[in-house]
Design a protein around this motif. Structure first.
Motif, mmCIF file in Angstrom:
data_model
loop_
_atom_site.group_PDB
_atom_site.id
_atom_site.type_symbol
_atom_site.label_atom_id
_atom_site.label_comp_id
_atom_site.label_asym_id
_atom_site.label_seq_id
_atom_site.Cartn_x
_atom_site.Cartn_y
_atom_site.Cartn_z
ATOM 1 N N GLY A 189 20.662 22.017 -33.475
ATOM 2 C CA GLY A 189 21.650 21.683 -32.455
ATOM 3 C C GLY A 189 21.442 20.297 -31.881
ATOM 4 N N SER A 190 22.259 19.968 -30.898
ATOM 5 C CA SER A 190 22.200 18.654 -30.248
ATOM 6 C C SER A 190 22.102 18.828 -28.743
ATOM 7 N N LEU A 191 21.617 17.788 -28.119
ATOM 8 C CA LEU A 191 21.453 17.809 -26.671
ATOM 9 C C LEU A 191 21.626 16.402 -26.140
ATOM 10 N N ARG A 192 22.153 16.286 -24.942
ATOM 11 C CA ARG A 192 22.287 14.983 -24.295
ATOM 12 C C ARG A 192 21.604 15.034 -22.936
ATOM 13 N N LEU A 193 20.604 14.218 -22.775
ATOM 14 C CA LEU A 193 19.899 14.116 -21.509
ATOM 15 C C LEU A 193 20.427 12.931 -20.720
ATOM 16 N N SER A 194 20.495 13.107 -19.411
ATOM 17 C CA SER A 194 20.981 12.036 -18.546
ATOM 18 C C SER A 194 19.902 11.647 -17.553
ATOM 19 N N CYS A 195 19.893 10.393 -17.211
ATOM 20 C CA CYS A 195 18.949 9.894 -16.215
ATOM 21 C C CYS A 195 19.668 8.865 -15.364
ATOM 22 N N THR A 196 19.606 9.053 -14.077
ATOM 23 C CA THR A 196 20.242 8.116 -13.158
ATOM 24 C C THR A 196 19.213 7.563 -12.195
ATOM 25 N N ALA A 197 19.180 6.247 -12.107
ATOM 26 C CA ALA A 197 18.298 5.572 -11.164
ATOM 27 C C ALA A 197 19.070 5.262 -9.887
ATOM 28 N N SER A 198 18.361 5.155 -8.801
ATOM 29 C CA SER A 198 19.024 4.803 -7.547
ATOM 30 C C SER A 198 19.627 3.408 -7.674
ATOM 31 N N GLU A 199 20.689 3.162 -6.943
ATOM 32 C CA GLU A 199 21.481 1.952 -7.111
ATOM 33 C C GLU A 199 20.694 0.685 -6.835
ATOM 34 N N ASP A 200 19.618 0.772 -6.093
ATOM 35 C CA ASP A 200 18.876 -0.445 -5.758
ATOM 36 C C ASP A 200 18.198 -1.052 -6.981
ATOM 37 N N ARG A 211 16.796 10.454 -35.143
ATOM 38 C CA ARG A 211 17.647 11.483 -34.558
ATOM 39 C C ARG A 211 17.927 11.263 -33.073
ATOM 40 N N PHE A 212 17.384 10.203 -32.515
ATOM 41 C CA PHE A 212 17.533 9.942 -31.080
ATOM 42 C C PHE A 212 18.373 8.683 -30.876
ATOM 43 N N THR A 213 19.288 8.749 -29.934
ATOM 44 C CA THR A 213 20.106 7.591 -29.597
ATOM 45 C C THR A 213 20.128 7.421 -28.087
ATOM 46 N N ILE A 214 19.746 6.245 -27.640
ATOM 47 C CA ILE A 214 19.774 5.958 -26.211
ATOM 48 C C ILE A 214 20.951 5.048 -25.902
ATOM 49 N N SER A 215 21.560 5.259 -24.759
ATOM 50 C CA SER A 215 22.676 4.411 -24.331
ATOM 51 C C SER A 215 22.603 4.217 -22.821
ATOM 52 N N MET A 216 23.335 3.237 -22.343
ATOM 53 C CA MET A 216 23.311 2.895 -20.912
ATOM 54 C C MET A 216 24.736 2.760 -20.405
ATOM 55 N N ASP A 217 24.961 3.120 -19.159
ATOM 56 C CA ASP A 217 26.305 2.983 -18.600
ATOM 57 C C ASP A 217 26.553 1.538 -18.169
ATOM 58 N N ASN A 218 27.813 1.239 -17.876
ATOM 59 C CA ASN A 218 28.177 -0.141 -17.531
ATOM 60 C C ASN A 218 27.522 -0.609 -16.239
ATOM 61 N N ALA A 219 27.237 0.323 -15.353
ATOM 62 C CA ALA A 219 26.590 -0.052 -14.097
ATOM 63 C C ALA A 219 25.108 -0.343 -14.285
ATOM 64 N N LYS A 220 24.593 0.023 -15.456
ATOM 65 C CA LYS A 220 23.187 -0.193 -15.812
ATOM 66 C C LYS A 220 22.240 0.549 -14.875
ATOM 67 N N THR A 221 22.701 1.683 -14.390
ATOM 68 C CA THR A 221 21.831 2.499 -13.556
ATOM 69 C C THR A 221 21.558 3.862 -14.183
ATOM 70 N N SER A 222 22.198 4.154 -15.306
ATOM 71 C CA SER A 222 21.990 5.435 -15.980
ATOM 72 C C SER A 222 21.745 5.212 -17.463
ATOM 73 N N VAL A 223 20.878 6.013 -18.023
ATOM 74 C CA VAL A 223 20.674 6.029 -19.458
ATOM 75 C C VAL A 223 20.836 7.456 -19.951
ATOM 76 N N TYR A 224 21.237 7.547 -21.204
ATOM 77 C CA TYR A 224 21.495 8.834 -21.816
ATOM 78 C C TYR A 224 20.712 8.898 -23.117
ATOM 79 N N LEU A 225 20.183 10.066 -23.400
ATOM 80 C CA LEU A 225 19.447 10.265 -24.645
ATOM 81 C C LEU A 225 20.122 11.371 -25.432
ATOM 82 N N GLU A 226 20.703 11.001 -26.546
ATOM 83 C CA GLU A 226 21.333 11.965 -27.434
ATOM 84 C C GLU A 226 20.309 12.340 -28.506
ATOM 85 N N ILE A 227 20.080 13.633 -28.664
ATOM 86 C CA ILE A 227 19.135 14.114 -29.669
ATOM 87 C C ILE A 227 19.908 15.005 -30.626
ATOM 88 N N ASN A 228 19.912 14.641 -31.875
ATOM 89 C CA ASN A 228 20.644 15.402 -32.885
ATOM 90 C C ASN A 228 19.678 16.122 -33.819
#
Length: 116
Positions: free
Chosen positions: A15-26, A67-84
């Motif tokens: 299976g697959s999973l997507r992990l999210s991580c959000t840093a505080s805006e500062d 099998r791992f893909t990391i990405s970042m949102d446009n605000a550059k405060t969150s990263v996502y880890l897709e595991i396939n």
């Protein structure tokens, strides 16, 4: 700076999973910071999965390739880890981190369990 992860759980092998991580805006006040993931399997040391730098550079650890893909949102405060194609050996606690200069800020970790 605070970081918070989400998205772990129990998944079947393959299976697959997507992990999210959000840093505080500062964190966006800094330059050249890194957001990424480590994992720690039972009885093993914590090891790097992947991270992104705020300029878009990406780096994967030995355990984060293929099998791992990391990405970042446009605000550059969150990263996502897709595991396939999850495998039982991916079972671990996944920790998000932020690195600013030589300082690390860790999340509480999110458990990923892969059943065979």
């Amino acid at each position: 700076v605070q970081v918070v992860e989400s998205g772990g759980g129990l998944v079947q092998s393959g299976g697959s999973l997507r992990l999210s991580c959000t840093a505080s805006e500062d964190i966006a006040r800094f330059f050249d910071y890194k957001l990424g993931w480590y994992c720690q399997a039972p009885g093993k040391q914590r090891e790097l999965v992947a991270f992104m730098v705020d300029d878009g550079r990406t780096e994967y650890g030995d355990s984060g390739r293929d099998r791992f893909t990391i990405s970042m949102d446009n605000a550059k405060t969150s990263v996502y880890l897709e595991i396939n194609n999850l495998k039982p050996e991916d079972t671990a606690v996944y920790y998000c981190f932020a690195r600013i200069l030589e300082n690390y800020y860790w999340g509480q970790g999110t458990q990923v369990t892969v059943s065979s």
